[in-house]
Structure formats: structure tokens, C-alpha cells
Design a protein around this motif. Structure first.
Motif, PDB file in Angstrom:
ATOM      1  N   ARG A 126       0.807  -1.225   0.000  1.00  0.00           N
ATOM      2  CA  ARG A 126       0.000   0.000   0.000  1.00  0.00           C
ATOM      3  C   ARG A 126       0.839   1.274   0.000  1.00  0.00           C
ATOM      4  N   TRP A 127       2.144   1.156  -0.145  1.00  0.00           N
ATOM      5  CA  TRP A 127       3.004   2.328  -0.152  1.00  0.00           C
ATOM      6  C   TRP A 127       2.909   3.021  -1.506  1.00  0.00           C
ATOM      7  N   ASP A 128       2.926   4.342  -1.478  1.00  0.00           N
ATOM      8  CA  ASP A 128       2.968   5.057  -2.749  1.00  0.00           C
ATOM      9  C   ASP A 128       4.434   5.226  -3.171  1.00  0.00           C
TER      10      ASP A 128
ATOM     11  N   GLU B 117       6.755   7.061  -0.746  1.00  0.00           N
ATOM     12  CA  GLU B 117       7.107   6.240   0.417  1.00  0.00           C
ATOM     13  C   GLU B 117       8.161   5.200   0.049  1.00  0.00           C
TER      14      GLU B 117
END
Length: 65
Positions: free
Chosen positions: A21-23, A26
Motif C-alpha cells: 500500500r506504499w505510494d 514512500e
């Protein structure tokens, strides 16, 4: 004089986070954190190699002749 106890070494070298779920920002920040840690480890290697080289020179047998 008390000897300082060495902290126990972690079983794994590092915890691998779940990045699903990291963009992108990140992920880039995480990569930069890893680079900083790699540089820290490389600096420690350099210190130890320098210390070893100094010890090798100090304990080197005198030339025979």
C-alpha cells in the motif's frame, strides 16, 4: 570495573515491511533509508579494515637480512 555487555544481535538483519500500500514517494523514502544504512555499514567495514591493517603492520615480523 564492569564490562559492558554486548546487546544481543537480532535474528534477522532487518524487518521486511509489507509495501503493498506504499505510494511511490514512500518507496523512494524507504530506499533512501536503506542507502543510509548501507553507507553506515560500509563505514564500519572501513574502520575495521583500517584497524586490521594497522595491527598487521604493528605485528609484522621484522625483515630478515
Amino acid at each position: 570495573m564492569m564490562m559492558e555487555e554486548e546487546a544481543p544481535r537480532p535474528k534477522g538483519r532487518f524487518a521486511r515491511p509489507v509495501m503493498d500500500r506504499w505510494d511511490v514517494d514512500e518507496l523512494r523514502a524507504y530506499i533512501e533509508e536503506l542507502r543510509v544504512e548501507i553507507a553506515r555499514a560500509e563505514a564500519e567495514i572501513g574502520k575495521r579494515q583500517a584497524g586490521r591493517a594497522a595491527a598487521d603492520l604493528f605485528f609484522k615480523p621484522p625483515p630478515q637480512g
